[in-house]
Design an enzyme around this catalytic site. Structure first.
Site, PDB file in Angstrom:
ATOM      1  N   ASP A  25      22.706-175.112 -33.128  1.00 38.78           N
ATOM      2  CA  ASP A  25      23.883-175.398 -33.803  1.00 38.78           C
ATOM      3  C   ASP A  25      24.105-174.988 -35.053  1.00 38.78           C
ATOM      4  OD1 ASP A  25      26.883-176.449 -33.856  1.00 38.78           O
ATOM      5  OD2 ASP A  25      26.000-177.649 -35.652  1.00 38.78           O
ATOM      6  N   GLU A  46      23.542-170.518 -32.163  1.00 38.79           N
ATOM      7  CA  GLU A  46      24.856-170.582 -32.556  1.00 38.79           C
ATOM      8  C   GLU A  46      24.992-169.235 -34.051  1.00 38.79           C
ATOM      9  OE1 GLU A  46      29.664-172.283 -33.525  1.00 38.79           O
ATOM     10  OE2 GLU A  46      27.328-173.418 -34.293  1.00 38.79           O
TER      11      GLU A  46
END
Length: 459
Positions: free
Chosen positions: A240, A264
């Site tokens: 993330d 990400e």
């Protein structure tokens, strides 16, 4: 990621040790793995990650109450039969918002629903036993399981005096698991530097340059990474908010414990994405492709599909998607966007709600089958204008295909050059009943219905 409201509650700090964290880390035995890249696909019966399609097995605000792991458990067999090879789970450990959290405000990396802290024993998704049972079911059905890793920031620490700021900060972490205790030195600002690539949402920002933090996150035998892999059973990693820390962190994690890894990196610039994949030695979500598809299908201009994307520049590192838990802007013509990513290069992802709730599951299953059986080799764009897009996959271990996307309001036909000479072909979507024979020069006329698509290959 989503922003969270920090809860205005302080937690009493427990005096568990009479030594500093720096002293603790000196006492820990650091065990290096015997090899740097564990090949998870060699676990008994698992499909190789990337051989099929990934399922994002959650959406934002899935039902609370500890039922989600059981919900996923009931679906993995059908997903595997449809051609899914991996499922991506939400952050699975206990977060600051306890039974209501989607996991992106991590507190205790070693509590998967067994300790009564942060307002609950179970996480929003269920208990530790239910999580492990679901992962076992996934493995028994040949599916790899990808963990969502949130290591840029933490939440839920108690207030403590911070010598680096001259005031108090919420950086005193004493989780009930007793693992990875943290204090001000482990966050920015500290004795190493004031910040790294970027903080998020006002949360305490972990400092990955601290040896103690590295040891607990991925290096030690009892690290987060090795616990997730060896005890819980995860096979790969979705990192993330990787803009918040340097790519070497992802690279070191993967080199230590192996497994498929995707970051990400929320940016539409292809060169930026490609540079990150090179530095991190990992895949990235193809946000460049996402935004070009948004222009094409929401803006009704398929010429946007001519523009550069990560899959065109570095297909082996591109994870393509139409929607995810943060970003779901392609509303109109969404099935056309799936026809695009499931016939083109890159590793495609399907969003849970699109598959289970919003779109036609039969059509998606057909596209998954096409991806897994026909969509091989390099890609040539044969025609593109505002309403029509035609591309050819040239085949590798299969016959390849020609995909025809038609965003107009009427049937369209075009002559295209295939890879097949004097060969009967058909539309594997069933949208067209034609079964034309290609000319000796490999040309053939194909068609596509309005606001739809066709996919042609050898009969």
């Amino acid at each position: 990621m989503r922003n969270f409201k920090l809860l205005g509650m302080a937690f009493l700090a427990l005096c568990l040790f009479n030594c500093s964290q720096d002293e603790i880390v000196e006492e820990q035995q650091v065990i290096k793995p015997t090899k740097t890249d564990i090949e998870y696909s060699k676990r008994a019966g698992l499909k190789p990650i990337g051989s099929g399609v990934m399922m994002q097995a959650f959406y934002w605000d899935v039902p609370a109450g500890g039922t989600w792991w059981n919900t996923i458990n009931s679906k993995v067999a059908d997903w595997s039969n449809a051609g899914i090879d991996a499922i991506w789970l939400p952050p699975a450990s206990k977060a600051h918002n306890g039974p209501f959290s989607m996991g992106y405000d991590p507190f205790d990396y070693f509590d998967f629903g067994e300790y009564n802290q942060m307002g609950s024993t179970e996480t929003r998704f269920g208990s530790r036993a239910e999580l492990i049972n679901m992962i076992t079911t996934a493995h028994n059905n040949g599916l790899s399981v990808i963990a969502d890793i949130v290591i840029n920031h933490n939440s839920g620490g108690a207030s403590e005096a911070n010598p680096y700021t001259g005031g108090n900060t919420w950086t005193d972490f004493n989780p009930m698991s007793g693992s990875f205790l943290r204090s001000a030195t482990d966050f920015h600002a500290n004795n190493v530097h004031s910040n790294d690539s970027g903080a998020f949402g006002g949360y305490p920002d972990l400092c990955h340059h601290q040896t103690y933090v590295q040891d607990w996150l991925w290096k030690n035998s009892n690290s987060v990474a090795k616990y997730y892999r060896d005890v819980i059973g995860f096979d790969g990693w979705r990192f993330d908010y990787v803009k918040g820390f340097e790519p070497w962190v992802v690279k070191d994690w993967k080199n230590e414990v192996g497994g498929f890894t995707v970051g990400e990196y929320w940016d539409s610039n292809v060169s930026t994405l490609d540079t990150w994949t090179s530095s991190a030695e990992a895949s990235a979500f193809d946000f460049a492709c996402y935004y070009k598809m948004k222009d094409a299908f929401m803006g009704n201009d398929l010429t946007a599909l001519n523009d550069n994307m990560l899959w065109k520049q570095n297909a082996s590192k591109a994870v393509t998607f139409v929607a995810n838990h943060d970003t779901d802007e392609i509303i109109d013509n969404k099935i056309l966007a799936y026809a695009y990513i499931l016939t083109h290069e890159g590793y495609p992802t399907i969003f849970y709600n699109d598959y289970e709730e919003w779109l036609n599951k039969e059509r998606l299953n057909n596209l998954i089958w096409i991806h897994n059986n026909l969509a091989g080799g390099s890609t040539d764009i044969l025609h593109v204008d505002t309403d029509e897009y035609i591309a050819r996959r040239n085949g590798y271990s299969n016959s390849g295909l020609v995909v025809y996307i038609n965003n107009s309001n009427s049937w369209q036909e075009r002559w295209v050059e295939t890879n097949w000479s004097s060969t009967v072909i058909k539309d594997y979507t069933g949208h067209s009943g034609w079964e034309p024979t290609t000319q000796s020069g490999k040309w053939v006329k194909i068609q596509a219905p309005p606001k739809s698509y066709s996919v042609w290959s050898v009969k």
